[in-house]
Design an enzyme around this catalytic site. Structure first.
Site, PDB file in Angstrom:
ATOM      1  N   LYS A 199      22.673 -27.600  23.153  1.00  0.00           N
ATOM      2  CA  LYS A 199      21.416 -27.612  24.000  1.00  0.00           C
ATOM      3  C   LYS A 199      21.935 -28.607  25.225  1.00  0.00           C
ATOM      4  O   LYS A 199      21.383 -28.308  26.235  1.00  0.00           O
ATOM      5  CB  LYS A 199      20.118 -28.039  23.334  1.00  0.00           C
ATOM      6  CG  LYS A 199      20.087 -29.592  22.869  1.00  0.00           C
ATOM      7  CD  LYS A 199      19.497 -30.210  23.731  1.00  0.00           C
ATOM      8  CE  LYS A 199      19.695 -32.021  23.446  1.00  0.00           C
ATOM      9  NZ  LYS A 199      20.238 -32.297  22.144  1.00  0.00           N
ATOM     10  N   ASP A 260      14.467 -28.107  21.878  1.00  0.00           N
ATOM     11  CA  ASP A 260      15.254 -29.143  22.382  1.00  0.00           C
ATOM     12  C   ASP A 260      15.902 -28.871  23.658  1.00  0.00           C
ATOM     13  O   ASP A 260      15.804 -29.581  24.529  1.00  0.00           O
ATOM     14  CB  ASP A 260      16.543 -29.509  21.323  1.00  0.00           C
ATOM     15  CG  ASP A 260      17.024 -31.049  21.314  1.00  0.00           C
ATOM     16  OD1 ASP A 260      16.299 -31.609  22.270  1.00  0.00           O
ATOM     17  OD2 ASP A 260      17.879 -31.304  20.650  1.00  0.00           O
TER      18      ASP A 260
END
Lengths: 346, 346
Positions: A199, A260
């Site tokens: 991420k 996230d």
């Protein structure tokens, strides 16, 4: 009530003191050599200067040379170092860690090897345990959307704790869950930790959309279609990468992946880097504006692409599945312009 | 160059005129009975008043009573009505549609039946074709993150065109793809259209996080952990629902699901509704602030939960998999407070 020793007094390590103290545990916050000033100030005023917040009452503070003392009688250890501190943790802390005390790590990242294989930090720390401690310390990790200052402010937060042993994870959950800190447990270390690392990489891409918009439309850019497309493409590629890592790719479209990624693009230096690249600055120029700091996002982009190239040569992956990631790599490591390869996405 | 007749001169129908005109096609923009003023003004000044933008040059404008004329010689039809206009389209337009001209629809939504089954609009329109036209008109649809005004402004945009026949979809793609409008084609109507409909429902949930933050922290709320958790939970539930619909659930974590949810929470009335609910207003109060308008998001939440309850009774789904959706339903249809069931998420 338990004794929890947190090693690393940066943002996230310190953030964990909030649910730990709210649940009445004894918290020992230990600085690394880089945290000397944080600990010095906090032990006097309770103030965490970089986080711009008061830490919870009742924390016991330790400088790095007091680590052994801080570990004495501890029931749990939280590893609060960043990925740049993992070698230090392996070299300095593993040898002095008492056995049979489980470790929960907030560290984000993946390590690559010359054969293209990728290793999560719980796996890496396990491999670095001295012979006499082999299999006597379990390494667990936290994933999911949680910024430290929001945890400190008791914002509603959902995370994953992952590790080999669900019973240990349940103990960590019982220890730290509050009415604002919600924890799911998972045995899928590679899935969760894959998302945690990736991420950061993809947040650069989505944030590029912000800079691109401003470049085209000026300061008040309202441009969300490109960011949304980059977000969707990011999750598609993350999903494939998590699967490649041996994890459950549904995690990429859940709390650890999409959730996230979402939180990461709303602030911090990774967003800033993507924004600057989107504006048309070269990586060298952007890095200068970021005061020369090499971000974790840059490291993970570089490592992943290095590993993928090897896996591609071995016929194990099709590099065309990762157009966005290789585009990021070309911008950061080959000085390519921020010319997003929309037509190549799949 | 082709002749494209767009029926419905609202935001999205009109937005499609941009890539169509940029590719040099003849565009005939036909108002519904609700679009009378839009067409009247645009045909004089080229201005689309609700979109606050100039429409492309060279569009031919038609009021609703000129629809037959506008369809004469058309090669393609774009159905630009909202879900509230589908009955009108089925009743008034299907009978006068020439056969063998494919239709591409921007309409978002799903219809539920008393047995709990759910139908996409392409499927519904197909079922409503008069006997003599059965199987002679193919209905295709657009999904993915695309706001009309950004398309009008030529922002980089990625969408899916879905339908039964990949050759027809490829023709639509050739017709409308530009250097800013990127199109993937998919035979998975239920997957794509499931995402299209559901993202509106879940956008209410994520936007609730914005109102909740403001309620707790004041106007300058920087609270993203809760939104991120809601975003992740949304994609998890969307993924299960898309699978239940018979679609590829990977779409939920891609451009049509995550990407479209992302763009939807950055503006518009669905965001506003979620925000107001998050602030603690009842649905009745929020609806009043929205001038009494029933949003598509509210319709889809209501329909999905109605269908799921029936499917749950039949043992076909586990309602616990959709905690967030049923929570939204309870707030909107049962006056429940906006007290997010974090601990129930899974």
């Amino acid at each position: 009530m338990a004794i929890i020793t947190i090693i690393g007094a940066g943002m996230m390590g310190s953030g964990m003191s909030r649910p730990a103290r709210d649940n009445g545990h004894e918290v020992r916050l230990v600085g690394t050599p880089l945290d000397r000033e944080i600990i010095a100030e906090a032990s006097v005023s309770g103030r965490h200067v970089p986080m711009k917040r008061q830490l919870p009452d009742g924390i016991k503070y330790y400088q790095t040379e007091q680590t052994t003392e801080a570990l004495q009688g501890a029931d749990y250890v939280i590893c609060g170092v960043s990925s740049f501190g993992v070698e230090w943790f392996a070299n300095e802390i593993l040898p002095i860690l008492p056995v049979n005390i489980p470790v929960l790590s907030v560290t984000k990242g993946l390590l690559d090897s010359p054969d293209g294989s990728l290793v999560t930090f719980p796996e890496y720390l396990k491999s670095r345990l001295p012979e006499d401690k082999k299999d006597k310390i379990l390494f667990n990790a936290i994933g999911g959307p949680c910024t430290s200052y929001e945890l400190m402010d008791r914002h509603q937060t959902m995370v994953y704790f992952c590790g080999e042993d669900l019973n240990i994870l349940q103990r960590f959950k019982d220890l730290l869950a509050t009415d604002y800190y919600h924890i799911e447990i998972s045995g899928d270390i590679r899935g969760v930790e894959g998302c945690v690392a990736l991420k950061n990489a993809y947040a650069v891409a989505v944030s590029m959309g912000i800079g691109l918009a401003e470049k085209l439309d000026g300061k008040e850019a309202y441009m969300y279609n490109p960011q949304a497309a980059l977000f969707g493409q990011s999750i598609r590629e993350m999903s494939r990468l998590v699967k490649m890592l041996g994890g459950d790719n549904a995690l990429a479209g859940g709390i650890p992946g999409a959730g996230d990624l979402f939180v990461t693009i709303f602030g911090g230096r990774t967003r800033r880097l993507g924004y600057l690249l989107g504006l048309g600055k070269s990586y060298a120029e952007a890095k200068e504006e970021l005061k020369g700091v090499t971000l974790e996002s840059v490291v993970i982009i570089t490592r992943m692409c290095r590993a993928l190239r090897i896996l591609g040569e071995q016929g194990k992956v099709d590099l065309k599945d990762f157009q966005l990631l290789f585009f990021l790599d070309s911008v950061i490591n080959q000085g390519a312009p921020a010319d997003i390869p929309w037509k190549k996405f799949r």
